[in-house]
Design a protein around this motif. Structure first.
Motif, short mmCIF file in Angstrom:
data_model
loop_
_atom_site.label_atom_id
_atom_site.label_comp_id
_atom_site.label_asym_id
_atom_site.label_seq_id
_atom_site.Cartn_x
_atom_site.Cartn_y
_atom_site.Cartn_z
N UNK A 18 0.81 -1.22 0.00
CA UNK A 18 0.00 0.00 0.00
C UNK A 18 0.84 1.27 0.00
N UNK A 19 0.25 2.32 -0.56
CA UNK A 19 0.85 3.66 -0.48
C UNK A 19 -0.07 4.49 0.41
N UNK A 20 0.52 5.17 1.38
CA UNK A 20 -0.26 6.02 2.30
C UNK A 20 0.22 7.46 2.15
N UNK A 21 -0.73 8.38 2.14
CA UNK A 21 -0.37 9.79 1.97
C UNK A 21 -1.08 10.64 3.02
N UNK A 22 -0.42 11.72 3.40
CA UNK A 22 -1.04 12.68 4.31
C UNK A 22 -0.81 14.08 3.77
N UNK A 27 4.27 22.77 6.35
CA UNK A 27 5.40 21.85 6.21
C UNK A 27 6.08 21.48 7.55
N UNK A 28 5.96 22.34 8.56
CA UNK A 28 6.67 22.07 9.83
C UNK A 28 5.70 21.96 11.00
N UNK A 29 6.13 21.24 12.04
CA UNK A 29 5.27 21.05 13.22
C UNK A 29 5.05 22.39 13.92
N UNK A 30 3.95 22.58 14.66
CA UNK A 30 2.87 21.60 14.85
C UNK A 30 2.01 21.44 13.60
N UNK A 31 1.64 20.18 13.30
CA UNK A 31 0.85 19.89 12.11
C UNK A 31 -0.61 19.65 12.47
N UNK A 32 -1.47 19.97 11.51
CA UNK A 32 -2.85 19.49 11.54
C UNK A 32 -2.94 18.59 10.32
N UNK A 33 -3.31 17.32 10.52
CA UNK A 33 -3.44 16.40 9.39
C UNK A 33 -4.79 16.65 8.75
N UNK A 34 -4.79 17.21 7.53
CA UNK A 34 -6.04 17.60 6.87
C UNK A 34 -6.65 16.49 6.03
N UNK A 35 -5.79 15.55 5.59
CA UNK A 35 -6.32 14.45 4.77
C UNK A 35 -5.39 13.25 4.87
N UNK A 53 -5.08 16.88 -7.51
CA UNK A 53 -6.18 17.51 -6.77
C UNK A 53 -5.70 18.11 -5.45
N UNK A 54 -4.40 17.88 -5.11
CA UNK A 54 -3.91 18.30 -3.79
C UNK A 54 -3.77 19.81 -3.72
N UNK A 55 -4.36 20.35 -2.69
CA UNK A 55 -4.24 21.77 -2.41
C UNK A 55 -2.85 22.00 -1.81
N UNK A 56 -2.08 22.93 -2.33
CA UNK A 56 -0.77 23.21 -1.72
C UNK A 56 0.40 22.83 -2.58
N UNK A 57 0.14 22.48 -3.87
CA UNK A 57 1.25 22.21 -4.78
C UNK A 57 2.00 23.51 -5.02
N UNK A 58 3.30 23.40 -5.26
CA UNK A 58 4.07 24.59 -5.64
C UNK A 58 3.74 24.95 -7.08
N UNK A 59 4.31 26.04 -7.58
CA UNK A 59 4.02 26.48 -8.95
C UNK A 59 4.50 25.45 -9.97
N UNK A 60 5.43 24.57 -9.54
CA UNK A 60 5.96 23.55 -10.44
C UNK A 60 4.96 22.43 -10.68
N UNK A 61 3.89 22.37 -9.86
CA UNK A 61 2.92 21.28 -10.00
C UNK A 61 3.29 20.05 -9.18
N UNK A 314 -5.23 15.50 14.31
CA UNK A 314 -6.07 15.19 13.15
C UNK A 314 -7.15 16.25 13.03
N UNK A 315 -7.35 16.75 11.82
CA UNK A 315 -8.41 17.75 11.60
C UNK A 315 -9.77 17.07 11.79
#
Length: 346
Positions: A18-22, A27-35, A53-61, A314-315
């Motif tokens: 499996x592949x798991x993503x968050x 980028x730095x703590x403290x984090x809120x896990x949004x997804x 579909x990820x919100x937060x990509x840099x301009x490079x995609x 966790x959000x």
């Protein structure tokens, strides 16, 4: 050219199954896990569409992520050194070829202290015990290429097993657990087995048996016409394998019992729990089966209080689901990433 500010953080763990993503609030703590997202590890298209579909990509995609990987030929081995030879430049190379059967020049290997994961100091050589960790050098390149193809820019690329071990040791400390735990990463062809406690990694051993060895047994037990049908059924989550679980894990169990027996004689301590971290939820019964066959309880993992102690929350609406232990590696990557602060800054 100015880079656009990356407002989100990402963490990606790619195992054999499996592949798991968050997606994280920053980028730095403290984090809120949004997804949190789970995909079969071979689903490159699914990963690409998640990145798009990820919100937060840099301009490079690309999303900039901390990445953990589990190459099939990874090396994580605790070893007792001959103190008289530690300062001999050829000594470590001999261990790799003679003890671990790997071609040293084709691997990227680091020596660490097994109690806290810090780098082993070969010049001082004050400790006999060392944890060798590595992976084939070509896997480093091919993994980076694969991640980039999927739109993931690896800011950090870590051996997932190492992050998991660090996270588990930290978790056991947090829980004030005194009992040794057997941790299994069951792959297709091989299983990495570890015995660890709140004091560090005590034993590590690769076992040349994994899921692939269970498929012919499924075929035979259920009288199926070929291995392909057995494999489909095995992964489908439509059949309850619990009743034949003991037969399926027999080969793996036999190998494990010798490791555990050796450990118990050496230390006078018994294994208290078993945890399997790398399985998809459809195969979570394997952990319970292994535990029951060894006569111990599966480790009941309760991640949320531990995460909160590490400044990870966790959000609302984000849930770990069951079994929680499949997220240990991903969150351990986050925990090691944020706690990798130089000593002088602590």
């Amino acid at each position: 050219m100015l880079f656009s500010k990356k407002t989100k953080g990402f963490c990606v763990e790619i195992g054999e199954h499996v592949a798991l993503m968050a997606r994280l609030s920053q980028p730095d703590a403290p984090f809120l896990v949004e997804e949190l997202k789970e995909l079969p590890s071979g689903d490159a298209e699914g990963m690409v569409s998640w990145v798009k579909s990820a919100d937060g990509k840099g301009s490079s995609g690309y999303i900039h992520a901390t990445c953990g990987v589990y190459p099939a030929k990874r090396l994580v081995r605790r070893h007792t050194l001959d103190v008289k030879r530690v300062k001999d430049p050829a000594y470590f190379g001999e261990i790799y070829t003679q003890q671990f059967r790997v071609e040293a020049d084709k691997y990227t290997i680091k020596a660490l202290n097994p109690d806290d994961g810090s780098e082993y100091d070969q010049a001082k050589a004050t400790q006999k015990e060392v944890l060798f960790c590595g992976l084939p050098s070509e896997d480093v390149v091919s993994t980076q290429d694969k991640l980039l193809e999927m739109g993931v820019y690896p800011e950090r690329l870590e051996l997932g097993s190492l992050a998991t071990l660090g996270g588990m040791v930290n978790y056991l400390k947090f829980k004030q657990s005194k009992t040794p735990v057997l941790l299994l990463e069951i792959g297709q062809e091989n299983t990495q087995s570890f015995i660890l406690s709140a004091d560090g990694v005590d034993i590590s051993r690769p076992i040349p048996s994994g899921i692939a060895a269970m498929i012919p047994v499924v075929q035979k037990e259920l009288g199926l016409k070929d291995e392909e049908s057995a494999k489909k059924l095995f992964y489908s989550n439509t059949f309850d394998f619990t009743s034949m679980g003991g037969v399926l894990v027999k080969k793996l169990l036999k190998e494990l019992q010798s490791s555990i027996g050796f450990y118990e004689v050496q230390t006078g301590q018994s294994i208290g729990n078993v945890v399997c971290t790398q399985l998809p939820s459809s195969l979570s019964w394997i952990g319970a089966t292994m535990a029951s066959a060894l006569g111990v309880a599966p480790l009941k993992v309760d991640l949320v209080p531990w995460l909160e102690s590490l400044n990870i929350q966790l959000a609302p609406g984000v849930s770990l689901g069951q079994p929680e232990e499949r997220w240990i590696g991903l969150f351990s990557l986050l925990a090691t990433h944020q706690n990798a602060v130089p000593e002088e800054k602590k």
